[in-house]
Design a protein around this motif. Structure first.
Motif, PDB file in Angstrom:
ATOM      1  N   ARG A   1       0.845  -1.217   0.000  1.00  0.00           N
ATOM      2  CA  ARG A   1       0.000   0.000   0.000  1.00  0.00           C
ATOM      3  C   ARG A   1       0.867   1.248   0.000  1.00  0.00           C
ATOM      4  O   ARG A   1       0.618   2.210  -0.714  1.00  0.00           O
ATOM      5  CB  ARG A   1      -0.871   0.036   1.256  1.00  0.00           C
ATOM      6  CG  ARG A   1      -2.018  -0.915   1.253  1.00  0.00           C
ATOM      7  CD  ARG A   1      -3.067  -0.493   2.270  1.00  0.00           C
ATOM      8  NE  ARG A   1      -2.593  -0.317   3.632  1.00  0.00           N
ATOM      9  CZ  ARG A   1      -2.425  -1.281   4.522  1.00  0.00           C
ATOM     10  NH1 ARG A   1      -2.665  -2.525   4.187  1.00  0.00           N
ATOM     11  NH2 ARG A   1      -2.003  -1.026   5.749  1.00  0.00           N
ATOM     12  N   LEU A   2       1.912   1.195   0.824  1.00  0.00           N
ATOM     13  CA  LEU A   2       2.789   2.366   0.947  1.00  0.00           C
ATOM     14  C   LEU A   2       3.479   2.659  -0.396  1.00  0.00           C
ATOM     15  O   LEU A   2       3.419   3.779  -0.925  1.00  0.00           O
ATOM     16  CB  LEU A   2       3.842   2.103   2.031  1.00  0.00           C
ATOM     17  CG  LEU A   2       4.826   3.233   2.271  1.00  0.00           C
ATOM     18  CD1 LEU A   2       4.129   4.394   2.960  1.00  0.00           C
ATOM     19  CD2 LEU A   2       5.988   2.751   3.140  1.00  0.00           C
ATOM     20  N   ASN A   3       4.102   1.632  -0.974  1.00  0.00           N
ATOM     21  CA  ASN A   3       4.846   1.852  -2.220  1.00  0.00           C
ATOM     22  C   ASN A   3       3.927   2.241  -3.380  1.00  0.00           C
ATOM     23  O   ASN A   3       4.221   3.162  -4.143  1.00  0.00           O
ATOM     24  CB  ASN A   3       5.637   0.590  -2.614  1.00  0.00           C
ATOM     25  CG  ASN A   3       6.717   0.262  -1.604  1.00  0.00           C
ATOM     26  OD1 ASN A   3       7.023   1.080  -0.737  1.00  0.00           O
ATOM     27  ND2 ASN A   3       7.296  -0.916  -1.686  1.00  0.00           N
ATOM     28  N   TYR A   4       2.831   1.519  -3.473  1.00  0.00           N
ATOM     29  CA  TYR A   4       1.914   1.801  -4.581  1.00  0.00           C
ATOM     30  C   TYR A   4       1.239   3.163  -4.381  1.00  0.00           C
ATOM     31  O   TYR A   4       1.055   3.929  -5.334  1.00  0.00           O
ATOM     32  CB  TYR A   4       0.875   0.676  -4.695  1.00  0.00           C
ATOM     33  CG  TYR A   4       0.053   0.742  -5.959  1.00  0.00           C
ATOM     34  CD1 TYR A   4       0.643   1.036  -7.184  1.00  0.00           C
ATOM     35  CD2 TYR A   4      -1.315   0.510  -5.937  1.00  0.00           C
ATOM     36  CE1 TYR A   4      -0.113   1.100  -8.346  1.00  0.00           C
ATOM     37  CE2 TYR A   4      -2.078   0.571  -7.089  1.00  0.00           C
ATOM     38  CZ  TYR A   4      -1.468   0.874  -8.295  1.00  0.00           C
ATOM     39  OH  TYR A   4      -2.217   0.947  -9.442  1.00  0.00           O
ATOM     40  N   GLY A   5       0.897   3.457  -3.132  1.00  0.00           N
ATOM     41  CA  GLY A   5       0.248   4.737  -2.825  1.00  0.00           C
ATOM     42  C   GLY A   5       1.149   5.922  -3.153  1.00  0.00           C
ATOM     43  O   GLY A   5       0.708   6.919  -3.743  1.00  0.00           O
ATOM     44  N   LEU A   6       2.439   5.810  -2.819  1.00  0.00           N
ATOM     45  CA  LEU A   6       3.365   6.922  -3.107  1.00  0.00           C
ATOM     46  C   LEU A   6       3.569   7.065  -4.616  1.00  0.00           C
ATOM     47  O   LEU A   6       3.679   8.173  -5.145  1.00  0.00           O
ATOM     48  CB  LEU A   6       4.706   6.695  -2.401  1.00  0.00           C
ATOM     49  CG  LEU A   6       4.667   6.862  -0.873  1.00  0.00           C
ATOM     50  CD1 LEU A   6       5.980   6.416  -0.247  1.00  0.00           C
ATOM     51  CD2 LEU A   6       4.374   8.307  -0.485  1.00  0.00           C
ATOM     52  N   PHE A   7       3.605   5.939  -5.285  1.00  0.00           N
ATOM     53  CA  PHE A   7       3.732   5.961  -6.749  1.00  0.00           C
ATOM     54  C   PHE A   7       2.543   6.714  -7.364  1.00  0.00           C
ATOM     55  O   PHE A   7       2.709   7.581  -8.222  1.00  0.00           O
ATOM     56  CB  PHE A   7       3.797   4.514  -7.264  1.00  0.00           C
ATOM     57  CG  PHE A   7       3.627   4.367  -8.746  1.00  0.00           C
ATOM     58  CD1 PHE A   7       4.692   4.593  -9.616  1.00  0.00           C
ATOM     59  CD2 PHE A   7       2.401   4.003  -9.294  1.00  0.00           C
ATOM     60  CE1 PHE A   7       4.536   4.462 -10.994  1.00  0.00           C
ATOM     61  CE2 PHE A   7       2.236   3.862 -10.666  1.00  0.00           C
ATOM     62  CZ  PHE A   7       3.311   4.094 -11.512  1.00  0.00           C
ATOM     63  N   LEU A   8       1.340   6.388  -6.895  1.00  0.00           N
ATOM     64  CA  LEU A   8       0.139   7.037  -7.438  1.00  0.00           C
ATOM     65  C   LEU A   8       0.113   8.520  -7.081  1.00  0.00           C
ATOM     66  O   LEU A   8      -0.321   9.359  -7.882  1.00  0.00           O
ATOM     67  CB  LEU A   8      -1.120   6.350  -6.907  1.00  0.00           C
ATOM     68  CG  LEU A   8      -1.364   4.920  -7.416  1.00  0.00           C
ATOM     69  CD1 LEU A   8      -2.576   4.307  -6.735  1.00  0.00           C
ATOM     70  CD2 LEU A   8      -1.545   4.898  -8.934  1.00  0.00           C
ATOM     71  N   LYS A   9       0.624   8.840  -5.903  1.00  0.00           N
ATOM     72  CA  LYS A   9       0.668  10.252  -5.497  1.00  0.00           C
ATOM     73  C   LYS A   9       1.537  11.037  -6.485  1.00  0.00           C
ATOM     74  O   LYS A   9       1.126  12.086  -6.984  1.00  0.00           O
ATOM     75  CB  LYS A   9       1.247  10.369  -4.073  1.00  0.00           C
ATOM     76  CG  LYS A   9       1.366  11.803  -3.598  1.00  0.00           C
ATOM     77  CD  LYS A   9       1.957  11.907  -2.203  1.00  0.00           C
ATOM     78  CE  LYS A   9       3.462  11.989  -2.246  1.00  0.00           C
ATOM     79  NZ  LYS A   9       4.076  12.451  -1.006  1.00  0.00           N
ATOM     80  N   VAL A  10       2.714  10.498  -6.763  1.00  0.00           N
ATOM     81  CA  VAL A  10       3.626  11.197  -7.674  1.00  0.00           C
ATOM     82  C   VAL A  10       3.068  11.222  -9.104  1.00  0.00           C
ATOM     83  O   VAL A  10       3.285  12.164  -9.857  1.00  0.00           O
ATOM     84  CB  VAL A  10       5.038  10.549  -7.629  1.00  0.00           C
ATOM     85  CG1 VAL A  10       5.957  11.148  -8.675  1.00  0.00           C
ATOM     86  CG2 VAL A  10       5.636  10.734  -6.247  1.00  0.00           C
ATOM     87  N   LEU A  11       2.282  10.216  -9.407  1.00  0.00           N
ATOM     88  CA  LEU A  11       1.658  10.175 -10.735  1.00  0.00           C
ATOM     89  C   LEU A  11       0.639  11.303 -10.903  1.00  0.00           C
ATOM     90  O   LEU A  11       0.345  11.728 -12.017  1.00  0.00           O
ATOM     91  CB  LEU A  11       0.962   8.819 -10.905  1.00  0.00           C
ATOM     92  CG  LEU A  11       0.681   8.354 -12.318  1.00  0.00           C
ATOM     93  CD1 LEU A  11       1.975   8.011 -13.030  1.00  0.00           C
ATOM     94  CD2 LEU A  11      -0.211   7.112 -12.286  1.00  0.00           C
TER      95      LEU A  11
END
Ligand code: SF4
Length: 490
Positions: free
Chosen positions: A322-332
């Motif tokens: 969740r953390l890694n994917y969530g940060l990726f989506l945030k930057v996206l």
């Protein structure tokens, strides 16, 4: 630990010049054998920044070997990276040249500290540094290069005219050049020769480019660079061993050791830890929660695509996923409001109450709205490669080869990847060049956008960050869409 968002990048010449204004060290030449360590005060930030920028270059040089680039391609890619991250101009104001050379000097010595720790790291560091030196040597101004050579004692003995004439036949036999005999002889007549112990030029001996006599190799001027390169490598190897012996004293410094560990990990993973867009949203258009499924199919690298597919399959992701994917989506470009919508819909088997209590806080936290309110950066390839088991790391590293191939085909066959492409990817993975494999997959799955083999995300740049992958893919798609629309209007 120092975060990527804390980094200061001296892209502005004036800014860099300001930092180095009071440096007591002067750099008369662009080329450097790094004899003297930096004996001046440096901030921890500068210590890290200089090293990370240099690491980008060295990692790209290593990738080039894995990508089988020719010398000319390697030079082009490296020079481009150097222009962006570690410029070392031949002309400019004295202040600018000094500041660039200081950064080069400092970065080299920080990486020495990071890479002297094991035989493997030392070997790889020497190889990458020597290649960088060769590229700079090749591109240097001839006059300045000669001045640099004159400034050092390379222990070569000039061969006088009488000796050259005595061995003329033998020297000429090993003298390469034009196929036209008289042109070759003319060039030979103006050539200067140097004598060195034959062990110092093993590459020339192997290629039979030198005449050997009584333990001496007679090296023509045009091959003089071989002596210089060999000297550079020997000099650096000795210096690294000395540094390794002094390192235990440094291990007590709690500020520097985490940085050095981070740097060497990045090099071991084959990728630098940075990508300039990793701290903030990169797409001008905001991403809506309902767009993520479509974006994942078209644009995500395998790591993020796997997490997305797992989320859809299980209606859940574990904490680090969740953390890694969530940060990726945030930057996206997914805003906090849209992120809450996205995660709430994805976790559709739990109650609102459970979601609000157990998950919402963490989502807001990663956007810097709770806790210490930090702007967390998305994880880079280096971080994903060196941490975590398969469900939230890099599939190229953490999946079994069998699972990786299955995942690649099921994920990218709609983008043109076929089983005929797999052997190349598998061979790259087996050699431990995970991000190079990912870069090749990017090239293969974006060939319809005009991306060619070796181009990476542009100018030969390899993938070093999942957001870099997605951003470039989205950019290519947008360019194609725009030109299709333009054609319709016309
Ligand atoms: Fe993701 Fe980087 Fe691995 Fe590619 S190389 S799958 S972007 S972690």
């Amino acid at each position: 630990m120092f975060k990527s968002t804390d980094r200061k990048v001296f892209h502005d010449d004036k800014e860099l010049a300001q930092v180095t204004k009071h440096s007591p060290v002067k750099y008369p030449y662009r080329l450097n054998f790094y004899d003297r360590p930096p004996l001046y005060d440096v901030t921890v930030e500068e210590f890290e920044t200089c090293a990370l920028d240099r690491l980008r270059i060295l990692a790209e040089i290593e990738s080039s070997a894995a990508r089988n680039r020719s010398w000319e391609e390697l030079k082009t890619v490296t020079n481009k990276q150097c222009t962006n991250h570690l410029p070392l101009q031949t002309t400019g104001t004295q202040e600018l040249l000094e500041s660039q050379r200081r950064k080069d000097h400092l970065g080299h010595f920080v990486l020495r500290l990071a890479f002297c720790r094991s035989e493997d790291l030392r070997r790889r560091f020497i190889k990458a540094e020597s290649t960088l030196f060769r590229i700079r040597y090749d591109g240097d101004n001839t006059e300045e290069r000669q001045l640099f050579l004159n400034s050092r004692d390379f222990n070569w003995i000039p061969v006088d005219a009488a000796e050259k004439s005595k061995y003329r036949r033998e020297l000429l036999a090993s003298y390469s050049g034009s196929k036209n005999e008289s042109v070759r002889e003319q060039a030979f007549d103006t050539e200067r020769y140097y004598k060195v112990k034959w062990t110092r030029v093993p590459d020339l001996v192997e290629k039979r480019k030198v005449f050997l006599k009584a333990g001496w190799a007679y090296v023509p001027g045009k091959e003089q660079s071989s002596i210089v390169f060999q000297e550079f490598e020997v000099h650096l190897a000795k210096a690294l061993e000395l540094t390794a012996r002094s390192l235990p004293r440094l291990d007590e410094d709690s500020r520097l050791v985490p940085i050095l560990d981070n740097l060497s990990q990045g090099f071991l993973a084959g990728v630098p830890s940075e990508w300039s867009g990793s701290g903030e949203a990169i797409n001008g258009d905001e991403i809506k929660a309902e767009m993520v499924d479509d974006l994942a199919k078209r644009h995500f690298p395998l790591c993020m695509r796997s997490m997305h597919d797992n989320l859809r399959r299980d209606h859940h992701l574990k904490h680090f996923g969740r953390l890694n994917y969530g940060l990726f989506l945030k930057v996206l470009g997914l805003s906090i409001e849209e992120a809450v919508v996205f995660w709430r819909k994805s976790f559709d088997r739990i109650t609102d109450d459970k979601f609000n209590k157990e998950y919402k806080y963490n989502i807001r936290h990663s956007y810097g709205l709770e806790g210490k309110r930090a702007n967390y950066a998305a994880k880079s390839c280096q971080q994903l490669l060196t941490s975590g088991p398969s469900d939230h790391g890099c599939p190229y590293r953490h999946f079994s080869l069998e699972n990786l191939q299955t995942a690649l085909l099921s994920t990218y066959s709609s983008r043109g990847l076929t089983s005929a492409d797999l052997p190349e990817i598998v061979a790259t993975v087996k050699a431990g060049h995970y991000h190079v494999a990912c870069t090749r997959v990017f090239e293969m799955t974006h060939s319809s956008f005009g991306v060619k083999k070796g181009e990476g995300t542009g100018g030969g740049e390899s993938i070093t960050h999942p957001n870099q992958y997605a951003a470039k893919s989205m950019e290519l798609y947008k360019v194609q869409q725009d030109s299709a629309e333009k054609m319709l209007v016309e």
